[in-house]
Design an enzyme around this catalytic site. Structure first.
Site, PDB file in Angstrom:
ATOM      1  N   LYS A  75      35.938  46.346  49.880  1.00 53.18           N
ATOM      2  CA  LYS A  75      34.605  46.965  49.853  1.00 53.18           C
ATOM      3  C   LYS A  75      34.681  48.308  50.584  1.00 53.18           C
ATOM      4  O   LYS A  75      35.034  48.358  51.761  1.00 53.18           O
ATOM      5  CB  LYS A  75      33.601  46.035  50.545  1.00 53.18           C
TER       6      LYS A  75
ATOM      7  N   SER B 283      28.485  18.372  59.982  1.00 47.65           N
ATOM      8  CA  SER B 283      28.148  17.245  59.135  1.00 47.65           C
ATOM      9  C   SER B 283      28.205  17.659  57.675  1.00 47.65           C
ATOM     10  O   SER B 283      27.446  18.529  57.239  1.00 47.65           O
ATOM     11  CB  SER B 283      26.727  16.773  59.479  1.00 47.65           C
TER      12      SER B 283
ATOM     13  N   ALA C   4      29.471  30.731  60.946  1.00 46.51           N
ATOM     14  CA  ALA C   4      29.252  30.993  62.369  1.00 46.51           C
ATOM     15  C   ALA C   4      30.055  30.021  63.228  1.00 46.51           C
ATOM     16  O   ALA C   4      30.697  30.422  64.208  1.00 46.51           O
ATOM     17  CB  ALA C   4      27.763  30.883  62.697  1.00 46.51           C
TER      18      ALA C   4
ATOM     19  N   GLY D 125      29.556  23.870  61.347  1.00 47.02           N
ATOM     20  CA  GLY D 125      30.840  24.279  60.782  1.00 47.02           C
ATOM     21  C   GLY D 125      30.667  25.190  59.587  1.00 47.02           C
ATOM     22  O   GLY D 125      31.415  25.117  58.614  1.00 47.02           O
TER      23      GLY D 125
ATOM     24  N   THR E  39      25.054  42.471  57.333  1.00 45.88           N
ATOM     25  CA  THR E  39      25.220  42.500  58.792  1.00 45.88           C
ATOM     26  C   THR E  39      25.313  41.123  59.455  1.00 45.88           C
ATOM     27  O   THR E  39      25.631  41.046  60.637  1.00 45.88           O
ATOM     28  CB  THR E  39      24.061  43.283  59.437  1.00 45.88           C
TER      29      THR E  39
END
Ligand code: FAD
Length: 497
Positions: free
Chosen positions: A78, A39, A16, A13, A342
């Site tokens: 940005k 977790s 990603a 979690g 990236t």
């Protein structure tokens, strides 16, 4: 395996995990049931604050309201990265998301600029780039011009933990089931080796048809269980450690990231609404942890908030990012240092690729092979772009930078550099994330001087050329007086910061 893929389990979690859950559920809807296991006792890596423009596409697909997103994630705008001391000490250049001038008759603008330079013109290429001009003046607004010359491409700096929380809320509203629990065992189907279920520390069982491994660097499923392997690129990108620390916010927030090179690594400074993100990426062969901490703390420009957090990594990529019924996304799929921001993009493109190749009717090896081919190429293209920053330097003040100059580089990068050095020409590889203007800015910024320009740039007289350039400069500068300060733009969206 030819059974339908209906139950998708995301393990992890962090950024990603929640990006994967939100995007998969949003696009695939009721075609899948999605469960996410995380977790709190393990926690997330908790860094990652700078993004690149395609993130706006994710936000659009997810239907996020931009003002709400900026408020919720404490985001700032940005427009570029400023690279300081990379070519040599005391010099800097920008890699902006914009482009200088505009191409004329199939010929890139920089060829005209090069010709003018030979005639004695001293303008820098960046003076023709609206993103750069806005960075210099600290200004920003969304420009809705139909003229591509006046585009102002942008992305965000944000608090990645807040972004994950924001996406969690959205995912749960869409029907994603979240399970708080620690995976202690992973079971495989004895016939085909596919992962069948995760066993949690309290013996709950989470079963699934397809598993998205977002468990961070260790890759609990893809590596620890399936042993997909890792291709190590640290001989090209030898930094293996990072220290991260927040500090108080600046009075004025710059609309760009700063990347400041040191003797054996570099430091980031990322302005958010409520604080600055800072960190030092370094080679542990050259600095001890104590030296790195001292260097980072003595180079903060606002008061530190907390203690530096150490993160160790090995640059490279997972050899098979999709293996059996596991797809690795995020840090479990590989790691490229955050020099060009990236990693979050790689999460996005992995999920988009998975959606395009989604195995609704069972996993086909041809889909797996295509997925792995595309992700390998994507990682390699970004790797080459990062190596360029290190390899082409004129620093002779430390062994680290001299070693970088002398190292052997991938053939794919040598070819690109030789082409540009000889003729000023640039050709984007298929699917390369970085556009010609990105390669151009970094090659010039790091000190590659093309020896020639394209003959198409001779299609006008000297007088016409100089007039065209002066006019282009005027057009690019024209919007500036009307644009608000970056902080004023944010304040209008978010109220008091
Ligand atoms: P993590 O954040 O590590 O999350 C792992 C998840 O797995 C956690 O939820 C954890 O609870 C769960 N988990 C693990 N094991 C178990 C288990 N046994 N049971 C249950 N749950 C488990 N990216 C950018 O795009 N821009 C940047 O500026 C940038 N800066 C970075 C700077 C540094 C120094 C580093 C290291 C990375 C940076 N990144 C950046 C990358 C970015 O931080 C990551 O891509 C992003 O945070 C994704 O992490 P993740 O979700 O893959 O892993």
């Amino acid at each position: 395996m030819n059974s339908q893929i209906k139950n998708v389990v995301v393990l992890g979690g962090g950024t990603a995990g929640w990006m994967s859950a939100a995007l998969l559920k949003k696009v695939l809807g009721n075609n899948i049931n999605l469960t996410l296991v995380e977790s709190e006792s393990i926690g997330t890596v908790g860094v990652g604050e700078a993004t690149i423009p395609p993130i706006r596409l994710v936000n659009n697909v997810l239907g996020l309201n931009e003002a709400e997103f900026i408020r919720e994630t404490k985001a700032t705008i940005k427009l570029a990265i400023k690279f300081e001391n990379w070519k040599k000490q005391g010099e800097s250049y920008f890699h902006t998301f914009g482009a200088p001038g505009k191409s004329i008759a199939f010929c890139h603008f920089h060829h005209y600029w090069q010709r003018a330079k030979q005639l004695g013109d001293t303008s820098s290429l960046w003076e023709y780039d609206l993103n750069y001009l806005c960075c210099q003046e600290g200004k920003f607004a969304q420009i809705n011009s139909k003229d591509p010359i006046l585009e102002l491409p942008f992305s965000y700096h944000f608090d990645a933990s807040l972004y994950a929380q924001y996406l969690r809320k959205l995912s749960e509203q869409m029907g994603v089931t979240r399970i708080e629990g620690l995976v202690k065992e992973v079971h495989q189907d004895p016939e085909n080796g596919y992962i069948s279920e995760l066993i949690l520390s309290d013996d709950r069982v989470v079963s699934g048809d397809l598993f998205i491994d977002c468990s961070g660097f260790k890759g609990l499923l893809i590596q620890e269980k399936l042993g997909a392997g890792y291709e190590d690129w640290s001989h090209w990108l030898p930094c293996d450690s990072a220290l991260a620390i927040p500090s108080e916010r600046h009075e004025k927030t710059a609309p760009y990231t700063r990347s400041i090179a040191h003797d054996a690594g570099w430091q980031w400074r990322i302005p958010l609404q409520h604080r600055n993100g800072n960190g030092l990426v370094y080679s542990s062969l050259h600095y001890s942890q104590q030296q790195a901490e001292d260097l980072l703390l003595s180079n903060l420009d606002t008061q530190a908030l907390g203690e530096p957090k150490l993160i160790r990594f090995k640059t490279g990529r997972r050899r098979k990012q999709w293996h059996r019924n596991v797809v690795a996304v995020g840090l479990s799929s590989g790691f490229l240092e955050p020099l060009e921001s990236t990693s979050i993009h790689l999460i996005q493109s992995a999920i988009v690729r998975l959606i395009q190749l989604f195995p609704h009717n069972g996993i086909a090896q041809a889909d797996v092979a295509e997925y792995n081919k595309q992700s390998k190429l994507e990682f390699e293209q970004i790797r080459d772009f990062l190596i360029l920053h290190y390899h082409v330097n004129q620093r002779d003040d430390s062994q680290f930078w001299r070693d970088m100059q002398e190292m052997e580089i991938p053939d794919s990068l040598t070819h690109k550099m030789e082409l540009f050095r000889a003729t000023g020409r640039l050709f984007k590889e298929q699917n390369d994330l970085f556009q010609d203007s990105s390669w151009l800015q970094v090659m010039l910024g790091q000190g590659i001087e093309p020896q020639d320009y394209h003959p198409l740039a001779n299609s006008m007289t000297d007088q016409q050329l100089l007039e065209m350039l002066a006019n282009m400069k005027r057009v690019k500068m024209d919007p500036l007086p009307k644009l608000p300060e970056h902080d004023a733009f944010l304040k209008q969206l978010c109220g008091n910061m």
